[in-house]
Design a protein around this motif. Structure first.
Motif, PDB file in Angstrom:
ATOM      1  N   THR A 154      -2.984   5.860   4.422  1.00 44.04           N
ATOM      2  CA  THR A 154      -2.031   5.853   5.535  1.00 44.04           C
ATOM      3  C   THR A 154      -0.835   4.959   5.220  1.00 44.04           C
ATOM      4  OG1 THR A 154      -3.861   6.186   7.093  1.00 44.04           O
ATOM      5  CG2 THR A 154      -1.767   5.456   8.014  1.00 44.04           C
ATOM      6  N   GLY A 155      -1.084   3.799   4.610  1.00 45.16           N
ATOM      7  CA  GLY A 155       0.004   2.898   4.235  1.00 45.16           C
ATOM      8  C   GLY A 155       0.975   3.549   3.262  1.00 45.16           C
ATOM      9  N   LEU A 189      -3.935  -1.364   5.500  1.00 45.07           N
ATOM     10  CA  LEU A 189      -2.787  -0.479   5.685  1.00 45.07           C
ATOM     11  C   LEU A 189      -1.476  -1.178   5.310  1.00 45.07           C
ATOM     12  CD1 LEU A 189      -2.125   1.863   8.686  1.00 45.07           C
ATOM     13  CD2 LEU A 189      -0.368   0.253   7.992  1.00 45.07           C
ATOM     14  N   PHE A 190      -1.263  -2.375   5.861  1.00 42.99           N
ATOM     15  CA  PHE A 190      -0.008  -3.080   5.599  1.00 42.99           C
ATOM     16  C   PHE A 190       0.106  -3.528   4.148  1.00 42.99           C
ATOM     17  CE2 PHE A 190       0.299  -3.582  10.270  1.00 42.99           C
ATOM     18  CZ  PHE A 190       1.606  -3.127  10.427  1.00 42.99           C
ATOM     19  N   SER A 192      -0.968  -1.869   1.492  1.00 42.86           N
ATOM     20  CA  SER A 192      -0.515  -0.729   0.692  1.00 42.86           C
ATOM     21  C   SER A 192       0.911  -0.323   1.062  1.00 42.86           C
ATOM     22  CB  SER A 192      -1.465   0.468   0.861  1.00 42.86           C
ATOM     23  OG  SER A 192      -1.464   0.950   2.186  1.00 42.86           O
ATOM     24  N   TRP A 193       1.259  -0.451   2.343  1.00 37.86           N
ATOM     25  CA  TRP A 193       2.625  -0.112   2.803  1.00 37.86           C
ATOM     26  C   TRP A 193       3.646  -1.051   2.167  1.00 37.86           C
ATOM     27  CZ3 TRP A 193       3.914   0.458   8.759  1.00 37.86           C
ATOM     28  CH2 TRP A 193       5.171   1.062   8.912  1.00 37.86           C
ATOM     29  N   VAL A 202       9.332  -2.080   6.086  1.00 40.79           N
ATOM     30  CA  VAL A 202       8.243  -1.932   7.063  1.00 40.79           C
ATOM     31  C   VAL A 202       8.743  -2.306   8.456  1.00 40.79           C
ATOM     32  CG1 VAL A 202       6.007  -2.851   7.794  1.00 40.79           C
ATOM     33  CG2 VAL A 202       6.413  -2.312   5.375  1.00 40.79           C
TER      34      VAL A 202
END
Length: 353
Positions: A154-155, A189-190, A192-193, A202
């Motif tokens: 998702t990230g 998630l964050f 990988s983002w 971001v």
């Protein structure tokens, strides 16, 4: 006379054209699932081959009608029942996100599969967004490893623009928040983002969907503080996210302080009450109010709480060392304006004499 319509003769070997739409609608979800799983089994774990198979299959399988089934298979290996479990009597495949290795590189490769598929069939965008929202609500039904893979995927998809940050609303589900699932998922998630982009990119994505001031809602109400958020995410290796949220909170508190000061002054509240309010707010919110200092002074000046004389005296020699350069630089233009206004008043007074 025979009323029956006689069949016209045809040439031997003539082919009748079947509309693709009619052909696609022959499949029910189970048949659709079987076709996809069979194709994935044949491609194996070669994700390039998987992407090509999905690209070609869209011409004969009804992706529009069975988008949810398609994405269930690609993520979980088969159709998901409510809550996130796989039905025992259904076919499954290991060529899916949940059965893959738990590392960022593998999830980046799967992200490319989804990206290519959705670029090829644009109508799948909405279906995929709905799928991810659903998957986030099902997080408790997945294993920790499955949640980690989904979070990393998702990230990456948020970073490359395949997904919109509005899907994060699902993480604010009360049960997910209460049991700590949302916060743990957000960490992966964050990471990988931010690995794909940076904290500024971001932050921009979060602002577009008004999510930049809601991150503390990843925790239960009794833990929604800057201190708790900062400690949790810093210890998880996301110091830049912690600092971003702290800055957002500070900016919000400063704006609220300025707004309340204007209202108190317009009401004519006693000066001592206004000062007490400022002190309490600074203590309660740990406000770093350097950037708001000049605005607060101007507010006090306009409300005639402060006159030119104490402001000019402070600027000249009454300030303390802490924050001196920042405060003086902020006040420079305003002080120059005060000095000019004072000189003009003196000149007008002399002319009057």
């Amino acid at each position: 006379m025979n009323n029956q319509k006689q069949q016209k003769p045809t040439l031997s070997g003539q082919r009748f054209k079947t509309r693709k739409r009619d052909e696609k609608e022959r499949f029910d979800p189970t048949q659709f699932q079987d076709c996809i799983i069979q194709g994935l089994t044949e491609t194996g774990t070669d994700l390039e081959a998987v992407a090509k198979f999905l690209d070609a299959s869209g011409a004969k399988l009804d992706y529009r009608r069975y988008a949810e089934t398609l994405f269930d298979i690609l993520v979980a290996g088969g159709m998901l029942a409510p809550g996130g479990t796989l039905a025992d009597d259904m076919m499954r495949t290991d060529v899916c996100v949940f059965a893959a290795q738990e590392d960022l590189e593998t999830m980046q490769a799967f992200a490319q599969v989804f990206n290519k598929l959705i670029r090829r069939y644009k109508y799948l965008e909405k279906g995929f967004e709905d799928e991810v929202k659903k998957l986030l609500l099902f997080l408790k039904g997945f294993s920790e490893s499955e949640r980690n893979k989904l979070a990393m995927l998702t990230g990456v998809l948020l970073a490359n623009g395949t997904l919109n940050a509005s899907i994060l609303n699902s993480l604010y589900n009360e049960n997910l928040v209460k049991e700590g699932v949302s916060a743990a998922f957000a960490v992966k998630l964050f990471k990988s983002w931010i690995n794909e982009k940076d904290i500024n990119a971001v932050a921009a994505s979060l602002r577009k969907v008004s999510m930049d001031n809601r991150l503390m809602e990843l925790f239960p109400a009794n833990k929604q503080s800057v201190e708790h958020f900062t400690k949790y995410f810093t210890e998880a290796g996301l110091k830049e996210l912690s600092e971003y949220v702290r800055n957002q909170q500070t900016i919000g508190a400063r704006k609220e302080l300025q707004k309340e000061l204007q209202e108190q002054m317009s009401r004519g509240d006693p000066f001592k009450d206004i000062i007490l309010y400022v002190k309490e707010e600074m203590k309660k919110n740990n406000i770093h109010f350097m950037k708001a200092f000049q605005k607060i002074v101007v507010l006090f000046y306009k409300a005639e709480v402060l006159s030119e004389e104490p402001i000019l005296k402070w600027y000249k020699d009454a300030h303390v060392a802490k924050g001196k350069s920042v405060f003086l630089e902020q006040m420079k233009k305003f002080v120059e304006w005060l000095k000019n206004a004072e000189e003009e008043s003196e000149s007008e007074a002399e002319e009057g004499d």
